[in-house]
Design an enzyme around this catalytic site. Structure first.
Site, short mmCIF file in Angstrom:
data_model
loop_
_atom_site.label_atom_id
_atom_site.label_comp_id
_atom_site.label_asym_id
_atom_site.label_seq_id
_atom_site.Cartn_x
_atom_site.Cartn_y
_atom_site.Cartn_z
N ASN A 115 10.78 3.82 -0.85
CA ASN A 115 10.73 2.57 -0.10
C ASN A 115 11.41 1.41 -0.82
O ASN A 115 11.26 0.26 -0.41
CB ASN A 115 9.28 2.20 0.21
CG ASN A 115 8.68 3.08 1.28
OD1 ASN A 115 9.41 3.66 2.08
ND2 ASN A 115 7.37 3.19 1.31
N ARG A 168 0.78 -1.23 0.00
CA ARG A 168 0.00 0.00 0.00
C ARG A 168 0.81 1.29 0.00
O ARG A 168 0.23 2.38 -0.08
CB ARG A 168 -0.97 0.04 1.19
CG ARG A 168 -2.06 -1.01 1.12
CD ARG A 168 -2.99 -0.92 2.31
NE ARG A 168 -3.66 0.37 2.36
CZ ARG A 168 -4.25 0.86 3.44
NH1 ARG A 168 -4.22 0.18 4.57
NH2 ARG A 168 -4.87 2.02 3.40
N ASP A 169 2.12 1.22 0.07
CA ASP A 169 2.90 2.45 -0.01
C ASP A 169 4.15 2.22 -0.85
O ASP A 169 5.25 2.62 -0.48
CB ASP A 169 3.27 2.96 1.39
CG ASP A 169 3.68 4.43 1.37
OD1 ASP A 169 3.32 5.14 0.40
OD2 ASP A 169 4.35 4.88 2.31
N LEU A 170 3.95 1.57 -1.99
CA LEU A 170 5.06 1.36 -2.92
C LEU A 170 5.42 2.69 -3.57
O LEU A 170 4.57 3.35 -4.16
CB LEU A 170 4.69 0.34 -3.99
CG LEU A 170 4.47 -1.10 -3.50
CD1 LEU A 170 3.96 -1.97 -4.64
CD2 LEU A 170 5.76 -1.67 -2.93
#
Length: 389
Positions: free
Chosen positions: A169, A163-165
């Site tokens: 990251n 959900r936070d690609l």
């Protein structure tokens, strides 16, 4: 007590805070720390365990007991996975932390600390800032590794959706031969079976990074109590983000322009519903059609495009394996609606364009139209006079 770790603080009598790396979703913080007990390890392990990353998450008033428990369960799930392209997790400490700060012991309640490996290499964001973009071969090499690790996460019974690609990251190893995926601060662990879909993390808040978020994050449903809640996340959350990352690795920018006004985040997220992703070949001549199609199928959230969107990462990996084959565009150029096509209309109605500029644009076009009208009328008058005489 509120989370306020400082450089030099010692956590759990074991880790000294060196610096704040980043702040993430759900009130999470990433710190670089040194291991004060490194002498306990053998010579081969000392290098790996000397410097570590601490991910610290403190519960806020917005998270109720049930959602906090779900988050803890989800954290345990995500830290039990192991893959060569995932940042390795060594330990999880909860529900409280002991901190030695300025010779005073402080206890942080309702706090989780995840102890992770330190990757001594640049992030994809840093590489993009330095290089601008990657060669096609480099993109396929690194991106395939990224998709494989996401496919691994999606394959669990407790399906893990990151959900936070985003480039921040994704870390490179120091020799740039491999990548490591970081930050499960807002990851969702989802149990799917025939009866129900249960989400193990809080879904009421909008978490993520706007430019990489699918419009699906804005969709909601009504629960049994009649309360409107966000729909459970799906693998398409990550697949959409992968498409944006692939686009950015190839051309050095994201597909859609971010709204100038930070209050209009939803407007930015919704752009993928209204416009097709631009063709990378217009920005860079050596991008193969196969990769154009992969980006399109990752981001095909427009209603008329949804039939082409990947249903899972296995389909994406299959297409990546065939990237060197000759292909034609899935959606022809003349059928695509691009963001820039409505640029003038958007400027005219935009709140960011001052009224006097909007008025000036209107006056300019009015003068041009009037001049054209006068020219046409004059032409017919002169022509009529000549013919009559």
């Amino acid at each position: 007590m509120a989370l306020n770790l400082k450089i030099g603080d010692i956590v759990q009598n074991k880790y000294r805070i060196e610096k704040l790396i980043n702040r993430g979703g759900m009130n999470s913080y990433l710190f670089l720390a040194s291991n004060l007990h490194v002498q306990e390890f053998g010579p081969l392990q000392k290098r790996q365990f000397t410097r570590l990353v601490l991910k610290v998450v403190q519960r806020t008033d917005k998270i109720n007991d049930n959602n906090w428990k779900k988050f803890l369960d989800g954290t345990i799930t995500t830290t039990r996975v192991s893959h060569k392209n995932l940042v390795q997790t060594f330990d999880v400490v909860s529900p409280r932390l002991s901190v030695l700060s300025e010779n005073q012991v402080i206890v942080l309640e309702d706090t989780v600390m995840i102890v992770m490996e330190y990757v001594d290499g640049p992030s994809l964001r840093e590489m993009l800032n330095q290089k601008g973009y990657f060669s096609v071969q480099e993109v396929v090499y690194y991106f395939t590794k990224l998709v494989k690790v996401i496919n691994y996460l999606h394959s669990f019974e407790h399906q893990i959706i990151h959900r936070d690609l985003k480039p921040e990251n994704i870390l490179f190893t120091s020799n740039l031969t491999d990548i490591k995926l970081l930050d499960f601060g807002i990851a969702s662990a989802v149990i799917r079976n025939a009866e129900k879909t249960e989400v193990l993390t809080d879904e009421n808040s909008l978490f993520g990074t706007v430019s990489y978020m699918t419009p699906e994050v804005l969709e909601s449903t009504v629960n049994k109590e009649g309360k409107r809640i966000r729909k459970p996340p799906t693998v398409q959350y990550d697949i959409y983000s992968l498409g944006v990352i692939l686009f950015e690795m190839l051309v050095g920018r994201v597909p859609f322009n971010k709204s100038i006004d930070p209050k209009k985040e939803r407007e930015t997220i919704q752009k993928a519903r209204n416009f097709d992703v631009p063709l990378m070949g217009n920005l860079r001549s050596d991008v193969p059609v196969s990769l154009e199609n992969i980006v399109f199928k990752c981001t095909a959230v427009k209603r008329e495009n949804s039939k082409w969107m990947y249903s899972d990462t296995k389909q994406l990996l299959a297409d990546l394996a065939q990237w060197q084959t000759e292909q034609t565009l899935i959606k022809p150029v003349h059928e695509r609606i691009l963001e820039g096509q409505n640029e003038m209309r958007e400027l005219m109605v935009s709140n960011y364009l001052p009224w006097y500029l909007r008025k000036g644009v209107l006056i300019f076009f009015s003068v041009v139209l009037l001049a054209l009208l006068i020219a046409v009328v004059s032409f017919f008058i002169i022509t009529g006079v000549v013919v009559h005489s």
